[in-house]
Enzyme design. Structure first.
Site, PDB file in Angstrom:
ATOM      1  N   ASP A  35       0.812  -1.220   0.000  1.00 59.67           N
ATOM      2  CA  ASP A  35       0.000   0.000   0.000  1.00 59.67           C
ATOM      3  C   ASP A  35       0.846   1.271   0.000  1.00 59.67           C
ATOM      4  OD1 ASP A  35       1.041  -0.309   2.474  1.00 59.67           O
ATOM      5  OD2 ASP A  35      -0.809   0.084   3.578  1.00 59.67           O
ATOM      6  N   HIS A 239      23.324  -0.109 -18.217  1.00 61.83           N
ATOM      7  CA  HIS A 239      22.360   0.414 -17.247  1.00 61.83           C
ATOM      8  C   HIS A 239      22.627  -0.180 -15.864  1.00 61.83           C
ATOM      9  CE1 HIS A 239      19.614   1.335 -20.878  1.00 61.83           C
ATOM     10  NE2 HIS A 239      20.414   2.344 -20.623  1.00 61.83           N
ATOM     11  N   ARG A 402      32.349   6.455 -20.912  1.00 63.85           N
ATOM     12  CA  ARG A 402      31.348   7.201 -21.687  1.00 63.85           C
ATOM     13  C   ARG A 402      31.469   8.655 -21.265  1.00 63.85           C
ATOM     14  NH1 ARG A 402      27.313   4.302 -20.773  1.00 63.85           N
ATOM     15  NH2 ARG A 402      26.251   5.326 -19.033  1.00 63.85           N
TER      16      ARG A 402
END
Ligand SMILES: [Mn+2]
Length: 434
Positions: A35, A239, A402
Site C-alpha cells: 500500500d 544500465h 562514456r
C-alpha cells in the site's frame, strides 16, 4: 506569464487551427509495494501545459476563435484528506494561480465531459498509455454517439498528440532553456562533488547518495533517471544501477547522472580515475572517446541530420578501436561488418527535455531529420571493454568510458549546456584532487 501558460496558449492556437479538442491527464500514482506508492511525478505533457504537479488532474483544451479555452480538473480541497495526504490547491484558487480559464472538481470529470465534448469533431488523446483511461474515453465517445438522434455530434476522429504537442515540446522555449541551464549547473556541482569524494574503498552507494543529496539540496526534484555509479568493469554494464560495490584503486568510475529540476532533465556522464590519475591505458581509451564526443558536438548545428551526430562519433571510435588493437581492418570494413558493436553498442544521442528520453520524432519524410534551433540532444559516445574480453589487449580489459553532454542547437551552431562539468583529462584529474 509563466512558461506553462505560454506553452498552453501556443498549443491551443494549434488546436484551434486543427479544430480539435485535447484531453490530457497527468500520471497515475504507481504502487511501489503493497500500500505504498512511488513519489508522484506529473505526466510530462500535462506538466508542460500546466506546471501543476498534483495527482488526479486532467486538462481539457477546447478550440475556439478567440484562442480557445482551458479547463482544469483537480482535487477539491478537503480538510481531512489534506491532513493525511498533503496540501491541495483546490478548485477556487486554480484559475488565478495557473491561469486556466475554468477549474472543476475532478470528481465531476466524467459527468461534465459529455457536454463539453459534444459538437467537437476531433479529440486529441494519447491512446495506448493508460488502459483504464483509454476505456473511459472510448465509453465517453460511445455515450455521445448514442445521443446522435438528439442532435449531439460526437468527435469522429482521435488524433495522437505526437505530431502536434510532442513536436512543440521538441523545440524548447527560452523559459524552458533557462530551467535546463539551472539544472545543468546543479548537475555540474554533483559531478564535481563525486570526483572530489571518490577514493579507493569508497562505495559506489556513497557516491550515489551524494548525487541525490546534491540534486535535492540545490532544489532539484531528484534524479532525472536512476543514477549509474559504476566502478571499474561495472561501467561495461550500460544500465548498471546496483551501485553497491567498493571502488578499487587504479580503476575508473563512470557516473551517468543528472538532476531533474522543475521536472526538466539533465543527463551527464563523466568517467574519472578513482585514485585521481589516469593510467596510461585508461588515458589512451579516454582520449579516443573524448575525440569522438568532440567530433559529434562539432556536427551540432541547424540543417545537419540527427544521424550525422552519431556517425561522427562512430568514425572516430572505429579509428580508435583499430589503433588500440580492438578491431582489425579499415574503418569502412569495421563499420560495414558491425564488428565495432562489441565495444560500442548504443546510439550516440537522444532528445532531452521534460523526459530524459524526450518526445519528438527522430525521422521525417527525408529520413534522419535535420537539426533545428531549440532542439536539445545528448551526445554520449563510449567504449566498453569487458574484464573478460579475451580479444582485447590485456591492459585495456575492464575499462568502460562514456562521456555525455547536453547540447542545445542554436541559430548558428550549438550551446553545450553542460560544458562546465570537467571533461578534459587535465580538468578531470584536477577535479579529482580538489
Ligand atoms: Mn543519455
Amino acid at each position: 506569464m509563466s512558461i506553462y501558460r505560454e506553452h498552453r496558449q501556443r498549443f491551443l492556437a494549434t488546436l484551434s487551427e486543427l479544430g480539435a479538442a485535447a484531453l490530457i491527464p497527468t500520471n497515475t500514482a504507481k504502487t511501489r509495494s503493497n500500500d505504498t506508492e512511488y513519489r508522484f511525478r506529473p505526466g510530462s505533457d500535462f506538466w508542460y501545459l500546466t506546471g501543476f504537479a498534483e495527482p488526479e488532474s486532467w486538462l481539457l483544451l477546447l478550440p475556439g476563435a478567440e484562442g480557445g479555452r482551458s479547463i482544469l480538473f483537480l482535487r477539491e480541497r478537503d480538510e481531512l484528506r489534506e491532513i493525511w495526504d498533503g496540501r491541495r490547491l483546490g478548485v477556487e484558487a486554480a484559475p488565478a494561480t495557473l491561469g486556466v480559464d475554468e477549474a472543476h472538481d475532478v470528481e465531476d470529470l466524467w459527468s461534465l465531459l459529455p457536454e463539453l465534448l459534444a459538437g467537437q469533431d476531433t479529440l486529441m488523446w494519447a491512446t495506448g498509455a493508460e488502459p483504464e483511461d483509454d476505456r473511459a474515453v472510448h465509453e465517453l465517445l460511445g455515450l455521445l454517439r448514442t445521443r446522435a438522434r438528439g442532435g449531439v455530434r460526437a468527435p469522429g476522429r482521435i488524433l495522437h498528440p505526437g505530431p502536434y504537442l510532442h513536436e512543440q515540446r521538441l523545440l524548447k522555449s527560452e523559459g524552458e532553456l533557462e530551467v535546463m541551464r539551472r539544472a545543468a549547473a546543479i548537475t555540474d556541482e554533483a559531478h564535481r562533488a563525486l570526483m572530489a569524494t571518490a577514493a579507493p574503498g569508497v562505495n559506489e552507494c556513497e557516491l550515489d547518495a551524494l548525487l541525490d543529496y546534491t540534486f535535492r539540496r540545490r532544489g532539484g526534484t531528484g534524479a532525472a533517471y536512476n543514477n549509474i555509479v559504476a566502478g571499474g568493469a561495472n561501467a561495461c554494464i550500460l544500465h548498471y544501477v546496483e551501485n553497491d560495490q567498493p571502488l578499487e584503486d587504479g580503476a575508473l568510475c563512470l557516473v551517468d547522472a543528472g538532476t531533474e529540476l522543475e521536472h526538466y532533465a539533465s543527463d551527464v556522464t563523466r568517467t574519472f580515475p578513482v585514485s585521481g590519475t589516469f593510467t596510461d591505458a585508461q588515458r589512451r581509451v579516454y582520449e579516443v572517446v573524448l575525440a569522438a564526443q568532440e567530433a559529434s558536438i562539432a556536427q551540432c548545428r541547424p540543417g545537419v541530420p540527427f544521424d550525422a551526430v552519431h556517425e561522427a562519433s562512430l568514425d572516430v571510435l572505429v579509428d580508435g578501436m583499430i589503433e588500440l588493437g580492438l578491431c582489425s581492418g579499415t574503418r569502412a570494413e569495421v563499420i560495414e561488418s558491425g564488428a565495432y558493436r562489441q565495444w560500442f553498442m548504443h546510439r550516440t544521442s537522444h532528445w532531452l527535455g521534460i523526459d530524459v528520453h524526450d518526445c519528438g520524432a527522430y525521422d521525417d519524410a527525408t529520413g534522419s531529420r535535420p537539426l533545428e534551433p531549440g532542439m536539445v540532444l545528448t551526445v554520449e559516445p563510449g567504449l566498453y571493454i569487458g574484464a573478460e574480453a579475451a580479444d582485447a589487449p590485456a591492459e585495456l580489459r575492464g575499462i568502460g568510458i562514456r562521456i555525455e553532454d547536453d547540447i542545445l542547437i542554436t541559430a548558428d551552431g550549438h550551446e553545450n549546456l553542460t560544458a562546465a562539468v570537467p571533461k578534459s583529462i587535465a580538468e578531470v584529474e584536477a577535479a579529482c584532487q580538489a
